[in-house]
Enzyme design. Sequence first.
Site, PDB file in Angstrom:
ATOM      1  N   LYS A  22     -19.170 -33.216  34.981  1.00 34.23           N
ATOM      2  CA  LYS A  22     -20.301 -34.642  35.683  1.00 34.23           C
ATOM      3  C   LYS A  22     -19.892 -33.991  37.266  1.00 34.23           C
ATOM      4  CE  LYS A  22     -19.264 -38.415  36.274  1.00 34.23           C
ATOM      5  NZ  LYS A  22     -19.314 -38.970  38.089  1.00 34.23           N
ATOM      6  N   ASN A  23     -18.534 -34.016  37.229  1.00 30.67           N
ATOM      7  CA  ASN A  23     -18.090 -33.911  38.840  1.00 30.67           C
ATOM      8  C   ASN A  23     -18.215 -32.102  39.159  1.00 30.67           C
ATOM      9  OD1 ASN A  23     -17.285 -36.418  38.786  1.00 30.67           O
ATOM     10  ND2 ASN A  23     -15.086 -36.538  39.029  1.00 30.67           N
ATOM     11  N   ARG A  92     -23.285 -42.289  44.175  1.00 25.21           N
ATOM     12  CA  ARG A  92     -22.963 -42.380  45.427  1.00 25.21           C
ATOM     13  C   ARG A  92     -22.602 -40.629  45.839  1.00 25.21           C
ATOM     14  NH1 ARG A  92     -18.664 -43.281  49.198  1.00 25.21           N
ATOM     15  NH2 ARG A  92     -17.928 -41.621  50.030  1.00 25.21           N
ATOM     16  N   CYS A 116     -18.838 -49.425  46.772  1.00 19.59           N
ATOM     17  CA  CYS A 116     -19.368 -49.292  44.989  1.00 19.59           C
ATOM     18  C   CYS A 116     -17.987 -49.521  44.131  1.00 19.59           C
ATOM     19  CB  CYS A 116     -18.990 -47.719  44.859  1.00 19.59           C
ATOM     20  SG  CYS A 116     -17.316 -46.994  44.535  1.00 19.59           S
ATOM     21  N   ARG A 121     -15.921 -47.116  49.812  1.00 16.16           N
ATOM     22  CA  ARG A 121     -15.291 -45.124  50.182  1.00 16.16           C
ATOM     23  C   ARG A 121     -16.521 -44.666  50.748  1.00 16.16           C
ATOM     24  NH1 ARG A 121     -16.925 -43.675  43.124  1.00 16.16           N
ATOM     25  NH2 ARG A 121     -15.686 -41.353  44.277  1.00 16.16           N
ATOM     26  N   PRO A 122     -15.471 -44.941  51.837  1.00 18.49           N
ATOM     27  CA  PRO A 122     -15.772 -44.991  53.225  1.00 18.49           C
ATOM     28  C   PRO A 122     -16.291 -42.846  53.041  1.00 18.49           C
ATOM     29  CG  PRO A 122     -13.500 -44.678  53.015  1.00 18.49           C
ATOM     30  CD  PRO A 122     -14.515 -45.215  51.635  1.00 18.49           C
ATOM     31  N   ILE A 123     -17.182 -42.479  54.317  1.00 18.57           N
ATOM     32  CA  ILE A 123     -17.609 -41.183  54.380  1.00 18.57           C
ATOM     33  C   ILE A 123     -16.991 -40.792  55.516  1.00 18.57           C
ATOM     34  CG2 ILE A 123     -19.437 -41.318  52.384  1.00 18.57           C
ATOM     35  CD1 ILE A 123     -21.376 -41.133  55.012  1.00 18.57           C
ATOM     36  N   ASP A 124     -16.185 -41.209  56.066  1.00 18.69           N
ATOM     37  CA  ASP A 124     -15.219 -40.807  57.473  1.00 18.69           C
ATOM     38  C   ASP A 124     -15.220 -39.244  57.392  1.00 18.69           C
ATOM     39  OD1 ASP A 124     -13.723 -41.897  55.875  1.00 18.69           O
ATOM     40  OD2 ASP A 124     -12.681 -42.317  57.639  1.00 18.69           O
ATOM     41  N   LEU A 125     -14.628 -38.808  56.741  1.00 21.97           N
ATOM     42  CA  LEU A 125     -13.910 -37.517  56.385  1.00 21.97           C
ATOM     43  C   LEU A 125     -15.074 -36.083  56.491  1.00 21.97           C
ATOM     44  CD1 LEU A 125     -11.422 -38.427  53.791  1.00 21.97           C
ATOM     45  CD2 LEU A 125     -10.972 -38.094  56.472  1.00 21.97           C
ATOM     46  N   ASP A 305      -9.232 -40.720  37.188  1.00 16.14           N
ATOM     47  CA  ASP A 305     -11.031 -40.874  36.537  1.00 16.14           C
ATOM     48  C   ASP A 305     -10.076 -40.842  34.804  1.00 16.14           C
ATOM     49  OD1 ASP A 305     -12.287 -40.959  38.404  1.00 16.14           O
ATOM     50  OD2 ASP A 305     -13.153 -38.924  37.718  1.00 16.14           O
ATOM     51  N   ILE A 327      -5.447 -43.326  44.284  1.00 14.03           N
ATOM     52  CA  ILE A 327      -6.328 -42.646  45.227  1.00 14.03           C
ATOM     53  C   ILE A 327      -7.315 -43.928  45.478  1.00 14.03           C
ATOM     54  CG2 ILE A 327      -8.144 -40.996  44.559  1.00 14.03           C
ATOM     55  CD1 ILE A 327      -5.821 -39.843  44.542  1.00 14.03           C
ATOM     56  N   ARG A 397     -24.146 -42.339  33.097  1.00 22.27           N
ATOM     57  CA  ARG A 397     -23.516 -41.622  34.269  1.00 22.27           C
ATOM     58  C   ARG A 397     -22.382 -40.183  33.853  1.00 22.27           C
ATOM     59  NH1 ARG A 397     -20.727 -44.487  38.007  1.00 22.27           N
ATOM     60  NH2 ARG A 397     -20.820 -41.927  39.545  1.00 22.27           N
TER      61      ARG A 397
HETATM   62  C1  UD1 Z   1     -14.394 -37.437  43.117  1.00 18.91           C
HETATM   63  C2  UD1 Z   1     -15.221 -37.651  42.015  1.00 18.91           C
HETATM   64  C3  UD1 Z   1     -14.717 -39.045  41.692  1.00 18.91           C
HETATM   65  C4  UD1 Z   1     -12.668 -39.110  41.375  1.00 18.91           C
HETATM   66  C5  UD1 Z   1     -12.437 -38.390  42.842  1.00 18.91           C
HETATM   67  C6  UD1 Z   1     -10.555 -38.327  43.066  1.00 18.91           C
HETATM   68  C7  UD1 Z   1     -17.629 -36.650  41.896  1.00 18.91           C
HETATM   69  C8  UD1 Z   1     -19.005 -37.002  41.965  1.00 18.91           C
HETATM   70  N1  UD1 Z   1     -16.336 -37.469  42.210  1.00 18.91           N
HETATM   71  O1  UD1 Z   1     -14.958 -39.091  44.179  1.00 18.91           O
HETATM   72  O2  UD1 Z   1     -15.559 -38.544  39.934  1.00 18.91           O
HETATM   73  O3  UD1 Z   1     -12.578 -40.715  41.368  1.00 18.91           O
HETATM   74  O4  UD1 Z   1     -13.301 -37.303  43.260  1.00 18.91           O
HETATM   75  O5  UD1 Z   1     -10.234 -37.301  42.348  1.00 18.91           O
HETATM   76  O6  UD1 Z   1     -16.566 -35.285  42.223  1.00 18.91           O
HETATM   77  N2  UD1 Z   1     -11.959 -40.883  51.245  1.00 18.91           N
HETATM   78  C9  UD1 Z   1     -12.286 -41.584  52.384  1.00 18.91           C
HETATM   79  N3  UD1 Z   1     -12.960 -41.370  53.972  1.00 18.91           N
HETATM   80  C10 UD1 Z   1     -13.525 -40.429  53.541  1.00 18.91           C
HETATM   81  C11 UD1 Z   1     -13.827 -39.575  52.050  1.00 18.91           C
HETATM   82  C12 UD1 Z   1     -12.669 -40.338  51.061  1.00 18.91           C
HETATM   83  O7  UD1 Z   1     -11.320 -42.341  53.009  1.00 18.91           O
HETATM   84  O8  UD1 Z   1     -14.498 -39.578  53.571  1.00 18.91           O
HETATM   85  C13 UD1 Z   1     -10.828 -41.576  50.262  1.00 18.91           C
HETATM   86  C14 UD1 Z   1     -12.146 -43.408  49.400  1.00 18.91           C
HETATM   87  O9  UD1 Z   1     -11.931 -43.949  49.457  1.00 18.91           O
HETATM   88  C15 UD1 Z   1     -10.800 -42.545  47.850  1.00 18.91           C
HETATM   89  C16 UD1 Z   1     -10.288 -41.307  48.494  1.00 18.91           C
HETATM   90  O10 UD1 Z   1     -10.491 -40.937  49.212  1.00 18.91           O
HETATM   91  O11 UD1 Z   1     -10.065 -43.603  48.802  1.00 18.91           O
HETATM   92  C17 UD1 Z   1     -10.835 -40.251  47.005  1.00 18.91           C
HETATM   93  O12 UD1 Z   1     -11.627 -39.996  47.470  1.00 18.91           O
HETATM   94  P1  UD1 Z   1     -12.655 -38.422  47.072  1.00 18.91           P
HETATM   95  O13 UD1 Z   1     -11.601 -37.584  46.893  1.00 18.91           O
HETATM   96  O14 UD1 Z   1     -13.704 -38.092  48.514  1.00 18.91           O
HETATM   97  O15 UD1 Z   1     -13.694 -38.678  46.000  1.00 18.91           O
HETATM   98  P2  UD1 Z   1     -15.638 -38.435  45.717  1.00 18.91           P
HETATM   99  O16 UD1 Z   1     -15.641 -37.153  46.395  1.00 18.91           O
HETATM  100  O17 UD1 Z   1     -15.617 -39.939  46.352  1.00 18.91           O
END
Ligand code: UD1
Length: 417
Positions: A22-23, A92, A116, A121-125, A305, A327, A397
Amino acid sequence: MSELRITGGNRLGGAVTVHGAKNSVLPLLAACVLCQGECVLHRCPALSDVASSVAILRHLGATVTVEGDVITVNAAHVTQSDIPEDLMRKMRSSIVFLAPLAARTGCADVSLPGGCELGPRPIDLHIAGLRRLGADIADGHGRLRCTVSPRFTGTDYTLPFPSVGATENLLLAAATADGTTVLTGAAREPEIFDLIAFLNAAGARITAKPDALVIEGVPALHGCEHTVIPDRIEAATYLAAVAVTGGTALISPVVPEHLAAVLPLFRECGCHLKAWGDSLLLTAPPRLNHLKFVRSLPYPGFPTDAAAPLLAAMTVADGVSVFAETIFENRYRYVDELARLGAAVKTEGRVAVVEGVPRLQAAAVECTDLRGGAALVVAALAANGTTCLTQCHHLDRGYAGLCEMLNALGAQADYAS
Ligand code: UD1
Protein backbone atom coordinates in the site's frame (compact mmCIF):
# COMPACT_ATOMS: atom_id res chain seq x y z
CA MET A 1 -21.78 -0.52 7.66
CA SER A 2 -20.66 -4.15 7.43
CA GLU A 3 -19.29 -5.92 10.45
CA LEU A 4 -16.54 -8.53 10.45
CA ARG A 5 -17.24 -11.55 12.66
CA ILE A 6 -14.34 -13.75 13.67
CA THR A 7 -14.72 -16.90 15.72
CA GLY A 8 -11.42 -17.50 17.44
CA GLY A 9 -9.58 -20.63 18.46
CA ASN A 10 -8.71 -22.23 15.11
CA ARG A 11 -5.05 -22.93 14.46
CA LEU A 12 -4.21 -21.23 11.17
CA GLY A 13 -2.30 -23.11 8.52
CA GLY A 14 -1.59 -22.87 4.81
CA ALA A 15 -0.23 -20.32 2.39
CA VAL A 16 -0.54 -16.54 2.36
CA THR A 17 -0.04 -14.59 -0.87
CA VAL A 18 1.14 -11.10 0.02
CA HIS A 19 -0.17 -8.21 -2.07
CA GLY A 20 1.73 -5.18 -3.38
CA ALA A 21 2.64 -2.61 -0.75
CA LYS A 22 0.00 0.00 0.00
CA ASN A 23 2.66 2.50 1.00
CA SER A 24 4.43 2.01 -2.33
CA VAL A 25 1.51 1.99 -4.71
CA LEU A 26 0.06 5.29 -3.43
CA PRO A 27 3.17 7.41 -4.16
CA LEU A 28 3.69 5.45 -7.41
CA LEU A 29 0.21 6.41 -8.59
CA ALA A 30 0.94 10.04 -7.70
CA ALA A 31 4.26 9.79 -9.56
CA CYS A 32 2.36 8.82 -12.73
CA VAL A 33 1.25 12.48 -12.90
CA LEU A 34 4.85 13.37 -13.78
CA CYS A 35 4.98 10.93 -16.71
CA GLN A 36 3.93 12.01 -20.18
CA GLY A 37 3.23 8.48 -21.38
CA GLU A 38 1.60 5.24 -20.33
CA CYS A 39 2.63 3.79 -16.97
CA VAL A 40 1.78 0.18 -16.19
CA LEU A 41 1.88 -0.82 -12.53
CA HIS A 42 1.77 -4.52 -11.68
CA ARG A 43 0.84 -6.09 -8.32
CA CYS A 44 -1.46 -3.27 -7.23
CA PRO A 45 -3.55 -4.23 -4.20
CA ALA A 46 -7.34 -3.79 -4.31
CA LEU A 47 -7.62 -1.27 -1.48
CA SER A 48 -9.90 1.69 -0.86
CA ASP A 49 -6.87 4.01 -0.71
CA VAL A 50 -5.85 2.82 -4.18
CA ALA A 51 -9.39 3.56 -5.41
CA SER A 52 -9.08 7.05 -3.88
CA SER A 53 -5.80 7.64 -5.75
CA VAL A 54 -7.38 6.44 -8.99
CA ALA A 55 -10.27 8.87 -8.42
CA ILE A 56 -7.78 11.74 -7.96
CA LEU A 57 -5.91 10.76 -11.14
CA ARG A 58 -9.15 10.67 -13.14
CA HIS A 59 -10.19 14.03 -11.73
CA LEU A 60 -6.86 15.49 -12.87
CA GLY A 61 -7.53 14.31 -16.43
CA ALA A 62 -5.52 11.09 -16.54
CA THR A 63 -6.90 7.96 -18.18
CA VAL A 64 -6.79 5.04 -15.76
CA THR A 65 -7.70 1.41 -16.28
CA VAL A 66 -7.74 -1.21 -13.55
CA GLU A 67 -7.59 -4.84 -14.67
CA GLY A 68 -7.04 -7.30 -11.83
CA ASP A 69 -3.88 -6.13 -10.09
CA VAL A 70 -2.62 -4.11 -13.06
CA ILE A 71 -3.27 -0.38 -13.14
CA THR A 72 -2.47 1.55 -16.31
CA VAL A 73 -2.24 5.32 -16.07
CA ASN A 74 -1.87 7.70 -18.96
CA ALA A 75 -1.34 11.21 -17.65
CA ALA A 76 -0.41 12.71 -21.02
CA HIS A 77 -3.39 15.06 -20.79
CA VAL A 78 -3.44 16.21 -17.18
CA THR A 79 -5.49 19.37 -17.29
CA GLN A 80 -6.59 20.13 -13.73
CA SER A 81 -4.45 21.74 -11.06
CA ASP A 82 -6.86 21.37 -8.18
CA ILE A 83 -7.86 18.41 -6.04
CA PRO A 84 -11.23 18.93 -4.35
CA GLU A 85 -11.58 18.53 -0.62
CA ASP A 86 -13.72 15.38 -0.73
CA LEU A 87 -10.98 13.55 -2.70
CA MET A 88 -8.15 14.91 -0.52
CA ARG A 89 -9.86 13.95 2.72
CA LYS A 90 -10.37 10.30 1.81
CA MET A 91 -6.76 9.54 2.73
CA ARG A 92 -3.96 11.48 4.26
CA SER A 93 -1.40 10.32 1.74
CA SER A 94 -3.18 12.35 -0.97
CA ILE A 95 -0.65 15.04 0.04
CA VAL A 96 1.91 13.16 -2.07
CA PHE A 97 0.13 14.51 -5.17
CA LEU A 98 1.26 18.02 -4.20
CA ALA A 99 4.74 18.03 -5.77
CA PRO A 100 4.04 16.01 -8.94
CA LEU A 101 0.98 18.11 -9.73
CA ALA A 102 2.89 21.36 -9.24
CA ALA A 103 5.83 20.01 -11.27
CA ARG A 104 3.57 18.95 -14.09
CA THR A 105 1.12 21.87 -14.32
CA GLY A 106 3.02 24.67 -12.58
CA CYS A 107 0.40 24.85 -9.85
CA ALA A 108 -1.20 22.50 -7.34
CA ASP A 109 -4.24 23.66 -5.43
CA VAL A 110 -5.19 21.10 -2.80
CA SER A 111 -7.01 21.08 0.52
CA LEU A 112 -5.05 20.41 3.68
CA PRO A 113 -5.13 16.75 4.67
CA GLY A 114 -5.80 17.63 8.32
CA GLY A 115 -5.15 15.49 11.40
CA CYS A 116 -5.90 11.80 11.64
CA GLU A 117 -6.60 9.01 14.05
CA LEU A 118 -2.89 8.65 14.97
CA GLY A 119 -2.70 12.20 16.33
CA PRO A 120 -1.68 15.40 14.58
CA ARG A 121 0.09 14.78 11.27
CA PRO A 122 1.63 18.06 10.20
CA ILE A 123 3.01 18.63 6.70
CA ASP A 124 5.51 21.32 7.68
CA LEU A 125 8.46 19.22 6.45
CA HIS A 126 6.85 18.78 3.03
CA ILE A 127 6.23 22.52 2.77
CA ALA A 128 9.66 23.64 4.01
CA GLY A 129 11.43 21.28 1.60
CA LEU A 130 9.32 22.22 -1.42
CA ARG A 131 9.92 25.90 -0.66
CA ARG A 132 13.66 25.20 -0.68
CA LEU A 133 13.17 23.72 -4.14
CA GLY A 134 11.72 27.04 -5.26
CA ALA A 135 7.98 26.55 -4.77
CA ASP A 136 5.79 29.41 -3.72
CA ILE A 137 3.35 27.94 -1.23
CA ALA A 138 0.37 29.82 0.18
CA ASP A 139 -2.17 28.41 2.57
CA GLY A 140 -5.45 29.73 3.82
CA HIS A 141 -9.08 28.65 4.24
CA GLY A 142 -7.92 25.03 4.58
CA ARG A 143 -6.28 25.00 1.17
CA LEU A 144 -2.72 24.91 -0.03
CA ARG A 145 -1.58 26.50 -3.29
CA CYS A 146 1.84 25.48 -4.53
CA THR A 147 3.22 27.20 -7.63
CA VAL A 148 6.50 26.81 -9.49
CA SER A 149 7.56 28.86 -12.46
CA PRO A 150 8.36 27.21 -14.62
CA ARG A 151 10.01 24.28 -12.74
CA PHE A 152 11.24 23.33 -9.30
CA THR A 153 14.91 24.27 -8.79
CA GLY A 154 17.47 21.72 -7.64
CA THR A 155 19.21 22.46 -4.36
CA ASP A 156 20.91 20.85 -1.34
CA TYR A 157 18.47 20.15 1.46
CA THR A 158 18.58 18.29 4.76
CA LEU A 159 15.37 16.92 6.21
CA PRO A 160 15.31 17.49 9.99
CA PHE A 161 13.42 14.17 10.40
CA PRO A 162 13.31 11.29 7.88
CA SER A 163 9.62 11.73 7.07
CA VAL A 164 8.48 9.16 4.51
CA GLY A 165 5.84 11.39 2.92
CA ALA A 166 8.10 14.48 2.80
CA THR A 167 10.93 12.46 1.23
CA GLU A 168 8.49 11.23 -1.42
CA ASN A 169 7.22 14.73 -2.21
CA LEU A 170 10.79 16.04 -2.45
CA LEU A 171 11.90 13.21 -4.73
CA LEU A 172 8.89 13.88 -6.96
CA ALA A 173 9.67 17.60 -7.04
CA ALA A 174 13.39 17.10 -7.70
CA ALA A 175 12.94 14.47 -10.45
CA THR A 176 12.03 17.08 -13.07
CA ALA A 177 13.61 20.09 -11.37
CA ASP A 178 16.04 22.44 -13.04
CA GLY A 179 19.39 21.29 -11.65
CA THR A 180 20.58 18.74 -9.12
CA THR A 181 19.15 18.15 -5.65
CA VAL A 182 21.15 16.51 -2.87
CA LEU A 183 18.77 15.31 -0.19
CA THR A 184 20.23 14.32 3.16
CA GLY A 185 18.35 13.12 6.21
CA ALA A 186 15.87 11.42 3.86
CA ALA A 187 13.76 8.39 4.76
CA ARG A 188 15.27 5.07 3.59
CA GLU A 189 12.16 2.87 3.73
CA PRO A 190 11.87 0.17 1.02
CA GLU A 191 8.90 2.11 -0.37
CA ILE A 192 11.22 5.09 -1.01
CA PHE A 193 13.52 2.86 -3.05
CA ASP A 194 10.54 1.45 -4.93
CA LEU A 195 9.57 5.02 -5.88
CA ILE A 196 13.16 5.72 -6.98
CA ALA A 197 13.17 2.54 -9.11
CA PHE A 198 9.92 3.63 -10.78
CA LEU A 199 11.13 7.19 -11.39
CA ASN A 200 14.43 5.96 -12.86
CA ALA A 201 12.53 3.57 -15.15
CA ALA A 202 10.54 6.62 -16.30
CA GLY A 203 13.73 8.51 -17.18
CA ALA A 204 14.70 10.16 -13.88
CA ARG A 205 18.33 10.25 -12.72
CA ILE A 206 18.34 9.41 -9.04
CA THR A 207 21.26 7.80 -7.20
CA ALA A 208 21.20 6.61 -3.61
CA LYS A 209 24.47 7.35 -1.82
CA PRO A 210 25.04 6.04 1.72
CA ASP A 211 24.27 9.46 3.21
CA ALA A 212 22.20 11.21 0.55
CA LEU A 213 19.81 10.86 -2.34
CA VAL A 214 21.17 12.67 -5.40
CA ILE A 215 18.57 13.70 -7.95
CA GLU A 216 19.72 15.16 -11.27
CA GLY A 217 16.63 16.90 -12.62
CA VAL A 218 15.51 15.95 -16.13
CA PRO A 219 13.10 18.01 -18.28
CA ALA A 220 10.34 15.38 -18.39
CA LEU A 221 9.53 11.75 -17.57
CA HIS A 222 8.10 9.16 -19.91
CA GLY A 223 5.90 6.12 -19.33
CA CYS A 224 7.25 2.87 -17.89
CA GLU A 225 6.33 -0.52 -16.49
CA HIS A 226 6.92 -1.39 -12.85
CA THR A 227 6.03 -4.08 -10.31
CA VAL A 228 5.15 -2.89 -6.80
CA ILE A 229 7.22 -4.43 -3.96
CA PRO A 230 5.44 -6.87 -1.60
CA ASP A 231 3.75 -5.32 1.41
CA ARG A 232 6.04 -5.91 4.39
CA ILE A 233 3.37 -4.69 6.82
CA GLU A 234 0.72 -7.03 5.44
CA ALA A 235 3.28 -9.86 5.71
CA ALA A 236 4.05 -8.92 9.33
CA THR A 237 0.33 -8.82 10.12
CA TYR A 238 -0.23 -12.36 8.78
CA LEU A 239 2.86 -13.56 10.65
CA ALA A 240 1.27 -12.22 13.85
CA ALA A 241 -2.13 -13.72 12.95
CA VAL A 242 -0.69 -17.19 12.34
CA ALA A 243 1.64 -16.98 15.35
CA VAL A 244 -1.10 -16.04 17.81
CA THR A 245 -3.03 -19.21 16.90
CA GLY A 246 0.02 -21.49 17.22
CA GLY A 247 -0.20 -22.17 13.48
CA THR A 248 2.10 -22.76 10.54
CA ALA A 249 2.09 -20.85 7.26
CA LEU A 250 4.10 -20.19 4.17
CA ILE A 251 4.10 -16.46 3.45
CA SER A 252 5.18 -15.15 0.03
CA PRO A 253 6.22 -13.11 -1.79
CA VAL A 254 8.32 -11.21 0.70
CA VAL A 255 11.69 -9.49 0.59
CA PRO A 256 13.20 -10.93 3.81
CA GLU A 257 15.60 -7.97 4.05
CA HIS A 258 12.60 -5.61 4.32
CA LEU A 259 11.52 -7.59 7.39
CA ALA A 260 14.98 -7.66 8.99
CA ALA A 261 13.78 -5.80 12.10
CA VAL A 262 10.58 -7.86 12.36
CA LEU A 263 11.67 -11.47 11.95
CA PRO A 264 14.01 -11.61 15.00
CA LEU A 265 11.04 -10.66 17.19
CA PHE A 266 9.03 -13.64 15.95
CA ARG A 267 12.02 -15.84 16.76
CA GLU A 268 12.34 -14.21 20.19
CA CYS A 269 8.75 -15.12 21.04
CA GLY A 270 9.35 -18.76 20.15
CA CYS A 271 8.43 -19.09 16.46
CA HIS A 272 10.53 -21.07 14.07
CA LEU A 273 11.17 -19.15 10.86
CA LYS A 274 12.75 -20.37 7.67
CA ALA A 275 13.41 -17.91 4.86
CA TRP A 276 14.40 -18.89 1.36
CA GLY A 277 14.04 -16.93 -1.84
CA ASP A 278 10.94 -14.78 -1.51
CA SER A 279 9.19 -17.13 0.96
CA LEU A 280 8.96 -17.41 4.70
CA LEU A 281 7.79 -20.47 6.61
CA LEU A 282 6.57 -19.69 10.10
CA THR A 283 5.85 -22.36 12.69
CA ALA A 284 4.54 -21.06 15.99
CA PRO A 285 4.62 -22.77 19.40
CA PRO A 286 1.29 -23.52 21.15
CA ARG A 287 1.80 -20.38 23.30
CA LEU A 288 4.03 -17.46 22.37
CA ASN A 289 6.72 -16.19 24.69
CA HIS A 290 6.78 -12.51 25.67
CA LEU A 291 8.95 -9.89 23.95
CA LYS A 292 11.26 -7.91 26.19
CA PHE A 293 11.19 -4.59 24.35
CA VAL A 294 9.91 -3.49 20.95
CA ARG A 295 10.64 0.04 19.84
CA SER A 296 9.37 1.49 16.56
CA LEU A 297 11.93 3.50 14.60
CA PRO A 298 12.41 4.81 11.07
CA TYR A 299 13.66 2.08 8.67
CA PRO A 300 15.79 -0.01 9.09
CA GLY A 301 14.31 -0.02 12.61
CA PHE A 302 11.12 -1.84 13.57
CA PRO A 303 8.18 -0.36 11.59
CA THR A 304 5.54 1.49 13.57
CA ASP A 305 2.83 -0.02 11.35
CA ALA A 306 3.74 -3.56 12.44
CA ALA A 307 3.64 -2.77 16.17
CA ALA A 308 -0.13 -3.03 16.63
CA PRO A 309 -0.57 -6.59 15.26
CA LEU A 310 2.52 -7.77 17.16
CA LEU A 311 1.28 -6.16 20.37
CA ALA A 312 -2.05 -7.95 19.89
CA ALA A 313 -0.21 -11.28 19.61
CA MET A 314 1.54 -10.50 22.91
CA THR A 315 -1.78 -10.13 24.76
CA VAL A 316 -1.91 -13.94 25.07
CA ALA A 317 1.84 -14.55 25.34
CA ASP A 318 3.55 -15.98 28.39
CA GLY A 319 4.92 -12.98 30.30
CA VAL A 320 5.12 -9.20 30.06
CA SER A 321 6.05 -7.37 26.84
CA VAL A 322 6.96 -3.70 26.50
CA PHE A 323 6.38 -1.56 23.41
CA ALA A 324 7.63 1.99 22.78
CA GLU A 325 6.28 4.09 19.92
CA THR A 326 8.63 6.80 18.67
CA ILE A 327 7.00 7.85 15.39
CA PHE A 328 3.39 8.84 16.13
CA GLU A 329 1.90 10.53 19.16
CA ASN A 330 -1.33 8.66 19.50
CA ARG A 331 -0.99 5.08 18.30
CA TYR A 332 -2.65 3.21 21.16
CA ARG A 333 -6.32 4.00 20.67
CA TYR A 334 -7.00 0.36 19.82
CA VAL A 335 -5.75 -0.72 23.25
CA ASP A 336 -9.10 0.17 24.88
CA GLU A 337 -10.76 -2.12 22.34
CA LEU A 338 -8.28 -4.92 23.11
CA ALA A 339 -9.26 -4.51 26.77
CA ARG A 340 -12.85 -5.41 25.83
CA LEU A 341 -11.49 -8.80 24.78
CA GLY A 342 -9.82 -9.21 28.16
CA ALA A 343 -6.31 -8.04 27.22
CA ALA A 344 -4.23 -6.55 30.04
CA VAL A 345 -2.43 -3.60 28.47
CA LYS A 346 -1.39 -0.41 30.25
CA THR A 347 -0.24 2.62 28.29
CA GLU A 348 1.62 5.67 29.46
CA GLY A 349 2.38 8.17 26.74
CA ARG A 350 4.24 6.32 24.04
CA VAL A 351 4.85 3.14 26.08
CA ALA A 352 2.57 0.12 26.33
CA VAL A 353 3.07 -2.69 28.83
CA VAL A 354 1.33 -5.91 27.84
CA GLU A 355 0.74 -8.60 30.42
CA GLY A 356 -0.05 -11.81 28.60
CA VAL A 357 -3.26 -13.57 29.71
CA PRO A 358 -4.01 -17.26 29.00
CA ARG A 359 -7.06 -16.55 26.83
CA LEU A 360 -9.09 -13.65 25.42
CA GLN A 361 -12.90 -13.59 25.37
CA ALA A 362 -14.92 -12.47 22.33
CA ALA A 363 -16.69 -9.11 22.46
CA ALA A 364 -17.96 -6.32 20.22
CA VAL A 365 -15.08 -4.06 19.24
CA GLU A 366 -14.53 -1.09 16.96
CA CYS A 367 -11.62 -0.61 14.54
CA THR A 368 -10.07 2.72 15.52
CA ASP A 369 -7.63 2.97 12.58
CA LEU A 370 -6.03 0.72 9.98
CA ARG A 371 -3.33 -0.98 12.05
CA GLY A 372 -5.41 -0.84 15.22
CA GLY A 373 -8.05 -2.77 13.28
CA ALA A 374 -5.41 -5.33 12.29
CA ALA A 375 -4.54 -5.72 15.97
CA LEU A 376 -8.17 -6.50 16.76
CA VAL A 377 -8.27 -9.11 13.99
CA VAL A 378 -5.18 -10.81 15.45
CA ALA A 379 -6.67 -10.73 18.94
CA ALA A 380 -10.05 -12.02 17.73
CA LEU A 381 -8.33 -15.06 16.19
CA ALA A 382 -7.09 -15.97 19.67
CA ALA A 383 -10.33 -15.24 21.55
CA ASN A 384 -12.96 -17.69 22.80
CA GLY A 385 -16.19 -17.09 20.89
CA THR A 386 -17.21 -14.75 18.10
CA THR A 387 -15.83 -11.21 18.06
CA CYS A 388 -17.74 -8.60 16.05
CA LEU A 389 -15.60 -5.84 14.58
CA THR A 390 -17.21 -2.63 13.36
CA GLN A 391 -15.74 0.37 11.44
CA CYS A 392 -14.10 -2.15 9.10
CA HIS A 393 -13.62 0.50 6.40
CA HIS A 394 -10.29 1.14 8.13
CA LEU A 395 -9.21 -2.44 7.29
CA ASP A 396 -10.24 -2.00 3.64
CA ARG A 397 -7.59 0.73 3.38
CA GLY A 398 -4.74 -1.74 3.92
CA TYR A 399 -5.76 -5.40 3.70
CA ALA A 400 -7.02 -6.70 0.37
CA GLY A 401 -9.29 -9.77 0.60
CA LEU A 402 -8.77 -10.03 4.36
CA CYS A 403 -11.77 -12.24 5.17
CA GLU A 404 -11.09 -14.65 2.28
CA MET A 405 -7.41 -14.88 3.17
CA LEU A 406 -8.16 -15.65 6.82
CA ASN A 407 -10.69 -18.33 5.86
CA ALA A 408 -8.23 -19.88 3.40
CA LEU A 409 -5.92 -20.30 6.41
CA GLY A 410 -8.66 -22.09 8.33
CA ALA A 411 -10.09 -19.18 10.33
CA GLN A 412 -13.82 -18.64 10.74
CA ALA A 413 -14.51 -15.12 9.49
CA ASP A 414 -17.41 -13.53 7.65
CA TYR A 415 -18.96 -10.16 6.93
CA ALA A 416 -22.46 -9.40 8.15
CA SER A 417 -24.26 -6.21 7.20
C1 UD1 B 1 4.13 6.85 6.12
C2 UD1 B 1 3.24 5.64 5.95
C3 UD1 B 1 2.70 5.19 7.29
C4 UD1 B 1 3.86 4.95 8.26
C5 UD1 B 1 4.77 6.17 8.34
C6 UD1 B 1 6.01 5.96 9.19
C7 UD1 B 1 2.30 5.99 3.76
C8 UD1 B 1 1.10 6.22 2.94
N1 UD1 B 1 2.14 5.99 5.09
O1 UD1 B 1 3.31 7.90 6.64
O2 UD1 B 1 1.97 4.00 7.09
O3 UD1 B 1 3.33 4.69 9.54
O4 UD1 B 1 5.21 6.53 7.02
O5 UD1 B 1 6.73 4.87 8.72
O6 UD1 B 1 3.38 5.75 3.24
N2 UD1 B 1 5.89 14.67 10.48
C9 UD1 B 1 5.97 16.02 10.77
N3 UD1 B 1 5.92 16.92 9.72
C10 UD1 B 1 5.80 16.52 8.43
C11 UD1 B 1 5.72 15.13 8.13
C12 UD1 B 1 5.77 14.22 9.19
O7 UD1 B 1 6.07 16.42 11.92
O8 UD1 B 1 5.77 17.39 7.53
C13 UD1 B 1 5.90 13.70 11.59
C14 UD1 B 1 4.58 12.94 11.67
O9 UD1 B 1 3.63 13.67 12.40
C15 UD1 B 1 4.98 11.67 12.35
C16 UD1 B 1 6.40 11.44 11.82
O10 UD1 B 1 6.85 12.69 11.32
O11 UD1 B 1 5.03 11.85 13.74
C17 UD1 B 1 6.49 10.39 10.73
O12 UD1 B 1 5.69 10.78 9.64
P1 UD1 B 1 6.01 10.33 8.15
O13 UD1 B 1 7.27 9.54 8.09
O14 UD1 B 1 5.89 11.54 7.29
O15 UD1 B 1 4.81 9.36 7.85
P2 UD1 B 1 3.82 9.40 6.65
O16 UD1 B 1 4.56 9.64 5.38
O17 UD1 B 1 2.67 10.26 6.98
